[in-house]
Design an enzyme around this catalytic site. Structure first.
Site, PDB file in Angstrom:
ATOM      1  N   LEU A   1      20.575  99.667  26.494  1.00  0.00           N
ATOM      2  CA  LEU A   1      21.520  98.823  27.232  1.00  0.00           C
ATOM      3  C   LEU A   1      21.260  97.348  26.939  1.00  0.00           C
ATOM      4  O   LEU A   1      20.206  96.996  26.404  1.00  0.00           O
ATOM      5  CB  LEU A   1      21.359  99.114  28.730  1.00  0.00           C
ATOM      6  CG  LEU A   1      21.688 100.574  29.117  1.00  0.00           C
ATOM      7  CD1 LEU A   1      21.092 100.929  30.463  1.00  0.00           C
ATOM      8  CD2 LEU A   1      23.191 100.795  29.101  1.00  0.00           C
ATOM      9  N   PRO A   2      22.212  96.468  27.309  1.00  0.00           N
ATOM     10  CA  PRO A   2      22.053  95.060  26.918  1.00  0.00           C
ATOM     11  C   PRO A   2      20.805  94.362  27.466  1.00  0.00           C
ATOM     12  O   PRO A   2      20.050  93.767  26.698  1.00  0.00           O
ATOM     13  CB  PRO A   2      23.331  94.403  27.462  1.00  0.00           C
ATOM     14  CG  PRO A   2      24.334  95.510  27.539  1.00  0.00           C
ATOM     15  CD  PRO A   2      23.536  96.742  27.891  1.00  0.00           C
TER      16      PRO A   2
ATOM     17  N   THR B   1      15.760  96.001  25.060  1.00  0.00           N
ATOM     18  CA  THR B   1      14.822  94.875  25.160  1.00  0.00           C
ATOM     19  C   THR B   1      15.130  94.152  26.471  1.00  0.00           C
ATOM     20  O   THR B   1      16.217  93.584  26.619  1.00  0.00           O
ATOM     21  CB  THR B   1      15.009  93.889  23.989  1.00  0.00           C
ATOM     22  OG1 THR B   1      14.792  94.586  22.769  1.00  0.00           O
ATOM     23  CG2 THR B   1      14.038  92.730  24.088  1.00  0.00           C
TER      24      THR B   1
ATOM     25  N   LYS C   1       7.013  93.452  22.325  1.00  0.00           N
ATOM     26  CA  LYS C   1       8.279  93.080  21.673  1.00  0.00           C
ATOM     27  C   LYS C   1       8.518  91.560  21.777  1.00  0.00           C
ATOM     28  O   LYS C   1       8.840  90.902  20.784  1.00  0.00           O
ATOM     29  CB  LYS C   1       9.410  93.865  22.336  1.00  0.00           C
ATOM     30  CG  LYS C   1      10.811  93.416  22.004  1.00  0.00           C
ATOM     31  CD  LYS C   1      11.284  93.906  20.667  1.00  0.00           C
ATOM     32  CE  LYS C   1      12.652  93.340  20.342  1.00  0.00           C
ATOM     33  NZ  LYS C   1      13.070  93.602  18.991  1.00  0.00           N
TER      34      LYS C   1
ATOM     35  N   LYS D   1      18.186  85.183  23.460  1.00  0.00           N
ATOM     36  CA  LYS D   1      17.855  86.045  24.615  1.00  0.00           C
ATOM     37  C   LYS D   1      16.362  86.400  24.607  1.00  0.00           C
ATOM     38  O   LYS D   1      15.683  86.276  25.616  1.00  0.00           O
ATOM     39  CB  LYS D   1      18.700  87.318  24.551  1.00  0.00           C
ATOM     40  CG  LYS D   1      18.313  88.373  25.568  1.00  0.00           C
ATOM     41  CD  LYS D   1      18.891  89.745  25.237  1.00  0.00           C
ATOM     42  CE  LYS D   1      17.980  90.841  25.757  1.00  0.00           C
ATOM     43  NZ  LYS D   1      18.354  92.185  25.348  1.00  0.00           N
TER      44      LYS D   1
END
Ligand code: NAD
Length: 295
Positions: A65-66, A96, A171, A246
């Site tokens: 998902l976003p 992420t 990450k 982001k």
């Protein structure tokens, strides 16, 4: 062969779900986007009418998902996954997202007696299609052992990074290095231009010297030295500046919460934010070299 619910079959989730189909799993797909569900169906996933239908029958749930708010809502919100699955269902979020949301959702799952992993990836859409993603996984050793074989059907390198949230931490730390190093390499090429130094000569020297890094040798921001880099196709993404902005914001959010001092990370977050604000968010992030050259 397992029954796997796949929630979020967009640019990354679509090809990841396709690889699970290829590995002979029964894949139950759900997405808010009709077009993305069409594509998932075309590669052999079963189209589900609701998220509840998809997850109720699953042994494993994978979400792609976003961002954090969507992940919190999909797992813990009204009608969320945690309240819909059978006992013993393994939950894997590959999005992420911020470390705090990852830990909050895993804690919500644990409170309902469910095992959950944060398993963000690197490798982009190309890696998702080729099944060569790197998974950075946070959660218990027991849950990791259960997930490893399925993750290996979507990726090549599967690393157990530690407890809940450690996958997201790995990450954002990796991407903070990438974001900063691309700015560094871009500044060096722009300086070389001003000094009249040939770009290929700078590449030949720096790629064999202490300036060597992935942003230079695999993803060079000027056309020429690395033929596969986005600079050779007018900075068509690849990995968009919007996505990089982001991830840089997530790194800053985590640094502030943890009290880590990251001045270059902060500068990089501003630079990619500026690129986005200037309307270049859909270009590859290596086009930051143009922004830094005032172009
Ligand atoms: P995307 O926008 O293509 O896909 C996200 C999908 O989630 C969309 O299809 C959207 O409709 C769906 N969705 C949103 N809310 C939903 C809900 N409530 N229920 C069901 N479906 C819902 O994005 P993407 O590029 O596939 O990225 C997904 C994640 O992977 C992001 O967290 C991103 O940061 C990460 N990521 C992306 C890349 C990349 O190169 N694209 C690389 C590594 C990691």
């Amino acid at each position: 062969m397992a029954t796997i619910a796949f929630i979020g079959v967009g640019n990354m989730g679509g090809p990841m779900a396709a690889n699970l189909v290829k590995a002979q799993h029964k894949v139950l797909a759900f997405d808010l986007s009709k077009d993305n569900l069409d594509r998932a169906e075309a590669v052999g996933a079963e189209r589900m009418a609701s998220m509840a239908d998809a997850v109720a029958a699953a042994e494993i749930v994978v979400t792609m998902l976003p961002a954090g708010p969507e992940v919190r809502a999909v797992y813990l919100g009204e009608g969320g996954i945690v309240g819909q699955v059978k006992p013993g269902t393994l939950l894997i979020d590959a999005s992420t997202i911020d470390v705090e949301s990852a830990r909050a959702v895993a804690a919500g799952a644990a409170a309902a007696g469910l095992e959950m992993l944060d398993a963000p990836v690197s490798g982009g859409v190309g890696g998702a299609s080729a099944g060569t993603l790197t998974f950075m996984v946070g959660g218990t050793a027991d849950a990791f052992a259960k997930a490893e074989a399925v993750l290996a059907q979507m990726g090549k390198t599967i690393v157990h990074a530690g407890a809940s949230g450690a996958g997201q931490a790995a990450k954002i730390c990796n991407n903070m290095i990438l974001g900063i190093s691309m700015v560094a390499v871009s500044e060096a090429f722009n300086l070389a231009d001003k000094l009249g130094l040939d770009r290929q000569k700078l590449f030949d020297v720096a790629s064999r010297s202490s300036g060597q890094c992935w942003s230079l040798t695999s993803y060079c921001p000027v056309p020429g030295p690395v033929p596969t880099s986005p600079a050779n196709r007018d900075y068509q993404a690849g990995f968009t500046a919007a996505m990089m902005a982001k991830d840089m914001r997530l790194a800053q959010q985590a640094a502030q919460a943890a009290g880590a001092v990251t001045p270059l990370g902060a500068a990089a977050a501003q630079i990619y934010g500026l690129m986005n604000a200037a309307g270049h968010g859909q270009q590859d992030f290596s086009a930051v070299i143009r922004l830094l050259a005032g172009k």
